[in-house]
Design a protein around this motif. Structure first.
Motif, PDB file in Angstrom:
ATOM      1  N   ARG A 135     -11.429  -0.821  60.080  1.00  0.00           N
ATOM      2  CA  ARG A 135     -10.186  -0.586  60.814  1.00  0.00           C
ATOM      3  C   ARG A 135      -9.980   0.891  61.172  1.00  0.00           C
ATOM      4  O   ARG A 135      -9.415   1.196  62.211  1.00  0.00           O
ATOM      5  N   TYR A 136     -10.435   1.808  60.336  1.00  0.00           N
ATOM      6  CA  TYR A 136     -10.304   3.215  60.710  1.00  0.00           C
ATOM      7  C   TYR A 136     -11.561   3.734  61.406  1.00  0.00           C
ATOM      8  O   TYR A 136     -11.487   4.598  62.282  1.00  0.00           O
TER       9      TYR A 136
ATOM     10  N   ALA B 106     -11.859   2.702  65.353  1.00  0.00           N
ATOM     11  CA  ALA B 106     -10.927   3.482  66.176  1.00  0.00           C
ATOM     12  C   ALA B 106     -11.392   4.933  66.277  1.00  0.00           C
ATOM     13  O   ALA B 106     -11.333   5.552  67.352  1.00  0.00           O
ATOM     14  N   SER B 107     -11.851   5.484  65.173  1.00  0.00           N
ATOM     15  CA  SER B 107     -12.314   6.878  65.170  1.00  0.00           C
ATOM     16  C   SER B 107     -13.549   7.046  66.038  1.00  0.00           C
ATOM     17  O   SER B 107     -13.682   8.036  66.773  1.00  0.00           O
TER      18      SER B 107
ATOM     19  N   THR C 228      -8.343   9.908  55.748  1.00  0.00           N
ATOM     20  CA  THR C 228      -7.514   8.713  55.628  1.00  0.00           C
ATOM     21  C   THR C 228      -7.860   8.012  54.329  1.00  0.00           C
ATOM     22  O   THR C 228      -9.031   7.947  53.924  1.00  0.00           O
TER      23      THR C 228
ATOM     24  N   GLU D 204      -2.584   2.300  61.951  1.00  0.00           N
ATOM     25  CA  GLU D 204      -3.901   1.828  62.373  1.00  0.00           C
ATOM     26  C   GLU D 204      -3.688   0.582  63.216  1.00  0.00           C
ATOM     27  O   GLU D 204      -2.659  -0.083  63.106  1.00  0.00           O
ATOM     28  N   HIS D 205      -4.648   0.284  64.073  1.00  0.00           N
ATOM     29  CA  HIS D 205      -4.595  -0.841  65.015  1.00  0.00           C
ATOM     30  C   HIS D 205      -3.691  -0.527  66.203  1.00  0.00           C
ATOM     31  O   HIS D 205      -2.823   0.339  66.143  1.00  0.00           O
TER      32      HIS D 205
ATOM     33  N   GLY E 264      -2.974   3.199  66.753  1.00  0.00           N
ATOM     34  CA  GLY E 264      -4.090   3.505  65.866  1.00  0.00           C
ATOM     35  C   GLY E 264      -5.235   4.203  66.576  1.00  0.00           C
ATOM     36  O   GLY E 264      -5.912   5.057  65.995  1.00  0.00           O
TER      37      GLY E 264
ATOM     38  N   GLU F  16      -4.573   8.018  66.572  1.00  0.00           N
ATOM     39  CA  GLU F  16      -4.238   8.739  65.339  1.00  0.00           C
ATOM     40  C   GLU F  16      -5.123   9.968  65.128  1.00  0.00           C
ATOM     41  O   GLU F  16      -4.658  10.995  64.658  1.00  0.00           O
TER      42      GLU F  16
END
Length: 462
Positions: A142-143, A146-147, A206, A440-441, A445, A448
Motif C-alpha cells: 500500500r505504501y 504509491a511511492s 512511514t 494512504e490509498h 495517498g 503523500e
C-alpha cells in the motif's frame, strides 16, 4: 539462535520455518545507496512507463496468488481464504494506481497574477517503510506502490515474522520489470533501523505499528526534519443505535471482530450498544462467538486460526484477565487452550468500562468488548472517548442521520455505515489522534510522498 539472525516460525506448528542473517551496517548502507541510485534513473521515467510496470506487478501478484497465500498463512497463521483475498486486494491497488496515477500526478496548469504557472508533483527520493506482520502483502504494497508511482525509491523493513513474504514481494516486483534495487528489503535489527532513518539518502519514513513505536520513529525523523506517515492501530468502535437492524449488526460485528484472526488495526473491537438493544445484542453475539471453532488455517472451513506468536497470545490473555479483574464479565472464551499452536478462543467481555484494557487499549485478537450506552448520543460520546481514531462504524436504519453523525461527530478517520470493511484502493486510509496521521490509498495517498512544486513563468499570461 544468534542475536544477528532473524527467524520465522509457523504459528500453527510452532516449528522454525527459516533463518535470515542480518546485514552488517556497511551492507545496509550499500543497499540504501543502491536504492538511491536506482531512484535517480526511475524518477526520470514517464508516469506512463511507471504505470505500465505497476500494472505488470498487479498481474504478477495474481499469477503468484496461491504460492504467496500459502507463504503468508505459513508465516503468520492467517486463514488461507483471507490470504487469498489479501493478494486480490494488493493486485487491485496496483490496478488502481496504474490507471489513475498518471492523471493524479500530472502537472496542473494554473493562472497566477496573470502569468502561467504549473504545479508539478516531483518524487522526493528514498522512502523507508517499517511494516508489521498482520498483512504481509498489503502493508508493504500500500505504501510502496504509491511511492513507486510517484517516482521514489522504496526500502521495506518488514516484521521478522514475515521476512520470507517481504523477500517474495521484492523478487516478484523485479520479475515484473521494476529496476533492481529500487524496492529493497534490508534484513536489519531494530537498532539498525534508526541508522536507516538517519541516512541522508532517506527522505521520508512511514510506519504501521503501535503508538509507542510511532512516537519513537516520529521523534527520530522529526529531529532530522523528515516527513513521516504513521498508522498506529486503534480500538475501533461500532455503534448499534436504537433503530439498528440487530440481526445485521450482530452478523457484521462478529465478522468484523474475528477477521484476520482479530489481528487487524481496523477490526471492529468495541461494540457500543444502546440500552434498548443491549441485552438482545449480547445474547445473539455470544451465541455466534461460542460456535466459532479454532483450527488449521490452511483448511477452507476453519473460522479462527492461531495468533502470530506466543508473545502476542500471552499479551492478549493478560489484557483479558486484567479487564476481568477490573470489573468486566467474561461470557465466553478467555482461556488459553492446551494444544500446539498459538491459539486464543473467540472471547466476549461485557460490563466494559474506563480503566480496563478492554475499554482503553487495543486488543489485537479475537476478543469483543461490549459496552452499554444510554442512548444514541451517549453511544457517540463513548466512541469518541478514546485516544485512538482510525476506523469505526454505525448501525442505523436512518442512513442520512448516520451519515451526518459520521461526518460531524465521529472523531475517526474512516466510518462504515451498516457494514464492515478494511480498505479500498480508491478511498483514503488513515486516522487521527494516537492512530497517527497521513493518508494512504486514493489520490490523497498518491501525493503523500511528493514534492509539490510551484513553477511560475513570467511574461506568459493566459
Amino acid at each position: 539462535m544468534s542475536a544477528n539472525t532473524a527467524r520465522t516460525i509457523n504459528p500453527l506448528t510452532e516449528e522454525l520455518i527459516a533463518t535470515y542473517d542480518y546485514m552488517s551496517d556497511d551492507e545496509m548502507a550499500r543497499a540504501i545507496s543502491a536504492c538511491h541510485n536506482s531512484f535517480l534513473e526511475w524518477r526520470l521515467r514517464s508516469l506512463e512507463d511507471r504505470a505500465a510496470i505497476i500494472a505488470a506487478i498487479g498481474q504478477a501478484l495474481r499469477d503468484a496468488k496461491e504460492e504467496f497465500s500459502a507463504l503468508m498463512t505459513q508465516e503468520v497463521g492467517k486463514l488461507i481464504g483471507v490470504s487469498r483475498s489479501e493478494v486480490d486486494l494488493v493486485a487491485a491497488i496496483c490496478d488502481y494506481t496504474a490507471a489513475n496515477g498518471p492523471n493524479v500526478l500530472a502537472d496542473e496548469e494554473r493562472s497566477a497574477d496573470g502569468a502561467t504557472a504549473y504545479v508539478t508533483h516531483a518524487p522526493i527520493g528514498v522512502v523507508y517503510g517499517i511494516q508489521p506482520w498482520n498483512f504481509p502483502a498489503y502493508q508493504a504494497v500500500r505504501y510502496s506502490i504509491a511511492s513507486l508511482m510517484a517516482g521514489n525509491g522504496v526500502l521495506l523493513k518488514h516484521a521478522e515474522s514475515c521476512t520470507g513474504s517481504g523477500l517474495f514481494l521484492r523478487d516478484l516486483y523485479e520479475r515484473a520489470g521494476l529496476p533492481k534495487g529500487l524496492f529493497t528489503v534490508p534484513i536489519i535489527s531494530h537498532e539498525q533501523s534508526d541508522k536507516v532513518i538517519e541516512n541522508d539518502l532517506v527522505r521520508a519514513v512511514t510506519l504501521t505499528g503501535s503508538d509507542r513505536a510511532g512516537k519513537s520513529v516520529a521523534a527520530k525523523a522529526g529531529a532530522l526534519v523528515k516527513k513521516t506517515v504513521l498508522e498506529l492501530g486503534s480500538n475501533d468502535a461500532y455503534l448499534v443505535l436504537d433503530d439498528a437492524d440487530i440481526d445485521l449488526a450482530v452478523e457484521t460485528c462478529v465478522a468484523g471482530r474475528i477477521y484476520n484472526n482479530g489481528q487487524t488495526c481496523v477490526n471492529a473491537k468495541r461494540f457500543i450498544v444502546t440500552e434498548q438493544n443491549h441485552d438482545a445484542f449480547v445474547d445473539a453475539y455470544v451465541e455466534k462467538f461460542r460456535a466459532i471453532q479454532m483450527g488449521d488455517p490452511r483448511e477452507e472451513a476453519t473460522k479462527l486460526g492461531p495468533l502470530v506468536s506466543k508473545a502476542q497470545r500471552d499479551k492478549l490473555h493478560q489484557q483479558v484477565e486484567d479487564s476481568v479483574e477490573k470489573g468486566a464479565r467474561l461470557l465466553v472464551g478467555g482461556e488459553v487452550p492446551e494444544r500446539t499452536g498459538w491459539f486464543y478462543p473467540a472471547t466476549v467481555l461485557v460490563d466494559v468500562a474506563p480503566g480496563q484494557p478492554a475499554y482503553d487499549d487495543e486488543l489485537f485478537g479475537p476478543v469483543a468488548s461490549i459496552i452499554r450506552a444510554k442512548d444514541d448520543e451517549d453511544a457517540m460520546r463513548i466512541a469518541n472517548d478514546s485516544r485512538y481514531g482510525l476506523g469505526g462504524g454505525i448501525f442505523s436504519r436512518d442512513v442520512d442521520r448516520a451519515r451526518e453523525m459520521a461526518a460531524k461527530h465521529f472523531d475517526t478517520g474512516m466510518i462504515f455505515i451498516n457494514s464492515f470493511d478494511v480498505a479500498s484502493p480508491d478511498l483514503p486510509f488513515g486516522g487521527v489522534k494516537m492512530s497517527g496521521y497521513g493518508r494512504e490509498h486514493g489520490p490523497e495517498g498518491l501525493k503523500e510522498f511528493v514534492n509539490v512544486k510551484s513553477i511560475k513563468i513570467a511574461g506568459r499570461g493566459a
